[in-house]
Design an enzyme around this catalytic site. Structure first.
Site, PDB file in Angstrom:
ATOM      1  N   GLU A  48      43.841 -36.285   7.156  1.00 10.65           N
ATOM      2  CA  GLU A  48      45.125 -35.945   7.763  1.00 10.65           C
ATOM      3  C   GLU A  48      45.070 -36.182   9.267  1.00 10.65           C
ATOM      4  OE1 GLU A  48      48.044 -32.004   8.228  1.00 10.65           O
ATOM      5  OE2 GLU A  48      45.945 -31.740   7.668  1.00 10.65           O
ATOM      6  N   LYS A 139      54.775 -35.225   5.843  1.00  9.66           N
ATOM      7  CA  LYS A 139      54.512 -33.836   5.476  1.00  9.66           C
ATOM      8  C   LYS A 139      55.822 -33.041   5.450  1.00  9.66           C
ATOM      9  CE  LYS A 139      51.010 -30.335   6.596  1.00  9.66           C
ATOM     10  NZ  LYS A 139      49.907 -30.015   7.539  1.00  9.66           N
ATOM     11  N   CYS A 173      47.417 -31.497   3.148  1.00 11.65           N
ATOM     12  CA  CYS A 173      46.948 -30.160   3.546  1.00 11.65           C
ATOM     13  C   CYS A 173      47.701 -29.062   2.804  1.00 11.65           C
ATOM     14  CB  CYS A 173      47.028 -30.029   5.063  1.00 11.65           C
ATOM     15  SG  CYS A 173      45.915 -28.765   5.739  1.00 11.65           S
TER      16      CYS A 173
END
Length: 320
Positions: A48, A139, A173
């Site tokens: 990430e 995200k 994540c």
């Protein structure tokens, strides 16, 4: 393994970026891609926010109700080194994927360069072995203080890539703690699930294994290894790290089978490349008794609707 569709070799790259330096980090990414490909990897994953950095420990001069001029300059340094999509960085990464003859997935900080020029996104880019940018995922929900510096993606980038060895996709994540987001990916039939992260806790390993068991898919977890000394000393705001440990992110990259067995890693306390040969036959065998979006679903009781329509804040229409 060339031409073998019953197995695929994959690589997870645990490394540190050259923090806040897009050009140098792109060069490092291309070099590590070549090293992974030299080991036979046909799918290569980076962490990430690898380009240009996950800015762990920085406060950007922000508290509730106040921002400082120095914090704004820190954010500008982050903006200045973020990635245009498409742009020179994506062109170089595509060339690296083509030279490696591998699928490449890289976490970047994407800069909105074509509309407001005021937003950054935590994004996962997907490249084909011929160098094409196949797609991206932004995200959906930055976590905690990440919301100070990153915008939110929408449902239009829940990307799944078709490959000769199955469907590849995933979440970034703590999106992986969103049950409905996971179900959206399972519903697309993901076979190899990518979970780049900044979470180095022991509990993250349980998350990777849970996703594998729940989705009956291979899971590739990928994190950075970063020390405090790697931050540029001239970066405004670097004094925020004074209370941080010397190792600010210890890693924890791992590869997990569809029944939850760890087949590589977890890797801690250093840079490295995890390589594993995935037996693709494990996927249908594992779904014999549990297929979360198939025979184990109850659509008569539970129903998920996913909005994949882009949601721009301004839409211009013209009526003659």
């Amino acid at each position: 393994m060339a031409g073998d569709t019953s197995a695929v070799r994959v690589a997870v790259v645990q490394a540190a970026p050259v923090l806040f330096d897009r050009k140098a980090t792109v060069e490092k990414t291309c070099r590590l891609t070549a090293e992974a490909a030299a080991q036979g990897a046909r799918l290569i994953l980076f962490p990430e926010a690898f380009i240009p950095a996950y800015p762990r420990g920085l406060g950007f001069g922000s508290v509730v109700g106040s921002r400082t001029p120095a914090g704004r300059r820190t954010w500008q340094a982050y903006w200045d080194n973020a990635v245009d999509v498409p742009g020179p960085a994506t062109h170089a990464l595509g060339e690296a994927a083509q030279a490696a003859r591998a699928y490449l997935a890289v976490g970047v900080i994407e800069r909105d360069s074509y509309f407001t020029r005021g937003t950054l996104y935590c994004t996962l880019l997907y490249f084909a072995p011929d160098g094409r940018l196949l797609g991206l995922h932004r995200k959906l929900k930055p976590t905690a203080a990440e919301r100070l510096i990153w915008g939110e993606g929408d449902g239009s980038t829940l990307t799944v890539v078709e490959t000769e060895f199955g469907k590849v996709g995933g979440l970034i994540c703590w999106e992986n703690y969103m049950p409905l987001a996971r179900m959206a990916m399972y519903g697309k039939g993901v076979d190899i699930y990518l979970a780049p992260t900044a979470d180095a806790r022991d509990t993250w390993q349980a998350t990777l294994r849970h996703i594998a068991c729940e989705g009956r898919c291979f899971v590739l977890g990928c994190n950075q290894f970063v020390t405090r000394a790697m931050y540029p000393p001239v970066l405004e705001g670097v004094e925020d790290l004074a209370d941080q440990p010397e190792v600010v992110c210890r890693g924890g990259s791992a590869i997990v089978s569809p029944l939850g067995a760890v087949i590589a890693g977890p890797l801690y306390d250093g840079e490295g490349v995890l390589v594993a040969d995935l037996d693709l036959g494990e996927i249908p065998r594992s779904r014999f008794d549990f297929d979360v979006a198939g025979h184990y679903a109850r659509p008569d009781v539970f129903h998920l609707t996913v909005n994949e329509k882009p949601t721009p804040p301004v839409v211009y229409t013209f009526e003659p």
